[in-house]
Design an enzyme around this catalytic site. Structure first.
Site, PDB file in Angstrom:
ATOM      1  N   HIS A 130       0.838  -1.208   0.000  1.00  0.00           N
ATOM      2  CA  HIS A 130       0.000   0.000   0.000  1.00  0.00           C
ATOM      3  C   HIS A 130       0.871   1.255   0.000  1.00  0.00           C
ATOM      4  O   HIS A 130       0.627   2.196  -0.775  1.00  0.00           O
ATOM      5  CB  HIS A 130      -0.907  -0.024   1.222  1.00  0.00           C
ATOM      6  CG  HIS A 130      -1.702   1.221   1.437  1.00  0.00           C
ATOM      7  ND1 HIS A 130      -3.013   1.361   1.026  1.00  0.00           N
ATOM      8  CD2 HIS A 130      -1.380   2.398   2.042  1.00  0.00           C
ATOM      9  CE1 HIS A 130      -3.454   2.560   1.353  1.00  0.00           C
ATOM     10  NE2 HIS A 130      -2.484   3.212   1.975  1.00  0.00           N
ATOM     11  N   GLU A 131       1.879   1.288   0.857  1.00  0.00           N
ATOM     12  CA  GLU A 131       2.730   2.477   0.954  1.00  0.00           C
ATOM     13  C   GLU A 131       3.564   2.665  -0.313  1.00  0.00           C
ATOM     14  O   GLU A 131       3.789   3.797  -0.754  1.00  0.00           O
ATOM     15  CB  GLU A 131       3.631   2.382   2.186  1.00  0.00           C
ATOM     16  CG  GLU A 131       2.881   2.279   3.513  1.00  0.00           C
ATOM     17  CD  GLU A 131       1.863   3.386   3.720  1.00  0.00           C
ATOM     18  OE1 GLU A 131       2.014   4.465   3.117  1.00  0.00           O
ATOM     19  OE2 GLU A 131       0.896   3.179   4.469  1.00  0.00           O
ATOM     20  N   HIS A 134       1.533   4.376  -2.911  1.00  0.00           N
ATOM     21  CA  HIS A 134       1.507   5.831  -2.705  1.00  0.00           C
ATOM     22  C   HIS A 134       2.754   6.481  -3.305  1.00  0.00           C
ATOM     23  O   HIS A 134       2.677   7.540  -3.942  1.00  0.00           O
ATOM     24  CB  HIS A 134       1.446   6.155  -1.216  1.00  0.00           C
ATOM     25  CG  HIS A 134       0.066   6.111  -0.631  1.00  0.00           C
ATOM     26  ND1 HIS A 134      -1.006   6.753  -1.202  1.00  0.00           N
ATOM     27  CD2 HIS A 134      -0.412   5.519   0.505  1.00  0.00           C
ATOM     28  CE1 HIS A 134      -2.094   6.558  -0.459  1.00  0.00           C
ATOM     29  NE2 HIS A 134      -1.757   5.804   0.573  1.00  0.00           N
ATOM     30  N   GLU A 205      -6.526   6.804  -1.348  1.00  0.00           N
ATOM     31  CA  GLU A 205      -6.451   5.652  -0.447  1.00  0.00           C
ATOM     32  C   GLU A 205      -7.026   4.413  -1.127  1.00  0.00           C
ATOM     33  O   GLU A 205      -6.455   3.323  -1.038  1.00  0.00           O
ATOM     34  CB  GLU A 205      -7.199   5.941   0.856  1.00  0.00           C
ATOM     35  CG  GLU A 205      -6.451   6.841   1.823  1.00  0.00           C
ATOM     36  CD  GLU A 205      -5.091   6.285   2.207  1.00  0.00           C
ATOM     37  OE1 GLU A 205      -5.009   5.103   2.607  1.00  0.00           O
ATOM     38  OE2 GLU A 205      -4.103   7.022   2.090  1.00  0.00           O
TER      39      GLU A 205
END
Length: 282
Positions: A130-131, A134, A205
């Site tokens: 997930h990070e 980003h 998100e």
């Protein structure tokens, strides 16, 4: 494509800020807003990541100091075709994580000691994926600029309000608009800016959840992690700055007030449901 989107958003938010400045303060307001926008974008681009890491006392770690975490980050970064980001650990019992850095070449992944304690390896892979998503999409730079501009618009509106109370207006001389229009913008502009910021944060998100699940290799890794992180973040307090709450994978604030309606994060149940639906398609 992501670079172009970042540039377009920076320009859009800056123009909106200048427009608000002109409605509130005429030519002088527009000039002041332009100078502020240029300064804030420069500052956010080069220094925001250093400030947030220092704010939480994050410490950079080597592979020897955190071999399992480092290995996960390196393997998934290679899978995502990203340069190896720097790895930081925050001494906090609340399980959480965030990414920062103005570009993939300057990427940083930061996790708390709490998250390393409660998540399995697979769940941690979901979080790191997930990070990294980003970082790949330059979301942190965009969110930082959006938050900065939103805060600056509120500040500009407050300045204009006090100037009107104590100094009066000189619209004809300064080229300002109608006082009623200026008054409305003082009230409405900060709300519009906040809505823009929240919309940007929430949509990104969802995108990071989806792309991060692909990077990790299994959407259930992240959905299981989110479930654990949500409940743990409610039970274990973290001394977090509301201005940086949007950066974390789950909201580090308690969220038990009406401000939950204005959360920078989508509802956790919706995020989990999307990931579980994605897993069924795998």
């Amino acid at each position: 494509m992501h670079t172009l989107k970042t540039l377009v958003l920076m320009v859009f938010l800056s123009v909106f800020f200048i427009f608000v400045g002109s409605l509130i303060g005429g030519k002088q307001g527009a000039t002041f807003a332009l100078i502020m926008a240029l300064g804030m974008n420069f500052f956010a681009y080069f220094f925001s990541h250093k400030i947030v890491l220092a704010m939480y006392g994050a410490k950079e770690v080597s592979e020897a100091e955190a071999p399992e975490l480092y290995n996960i980050v390196r393997r998934l970064a290679q899978k995502a075709e990203l340069p190896m980001p720097k790895v930081y650990i925050i001494d906090s019992e609340q399980p959480n994580a965030f990414a920062t850095g103005r570009s993939p070449k300057h990427g940083v992944v930061a996790v708390t000691t709490g998250i390393m304690r409660i998540l399995s390896r697979e769940e941690l892979e979901g979080v790191i994926g997930h990070e990294l998503a980003h970082i790949k999409h330059r979301d942190i730079l965009i969110s930082t600029i959006a938050a900065t501009i939103a805060g600056a618009i509120s500040y500009l509106a407050q300045m204009a309000m006090w100037a009107n109370i104590f100094g009066g207006r000189h619209d004809d001389e300064e080229g300002g608009g109608h006082p009623i229009v200026a008054l409305l913008m003082m009230i409405i502009a900060p709300l519009i800016a906040m809505i823009i910021q929240l919309a940007i944060s929430r949509s990104r998100e969802y995108a990071a959840d989806e792309d991060g699940a692909r990077i990790a290799g299994n959407p259930l890794y992240l959905s299981n992690a989110l479930r654990k992180l949500h409940y743990a973040s409610q039970a274990i307090p973290m001394d977090a700055n509301p201005g940086t709450a949007h950066m974390f994978i789950v909201n580090p604030l308690s969220g038990k007030t009406l401000m939950k309606l204005f959360s920078t994060h989508p509802p956790i149940d919706e995020r989990i449901a999307r990931l579980e639906a994605m897993a069924r398609r795998y």
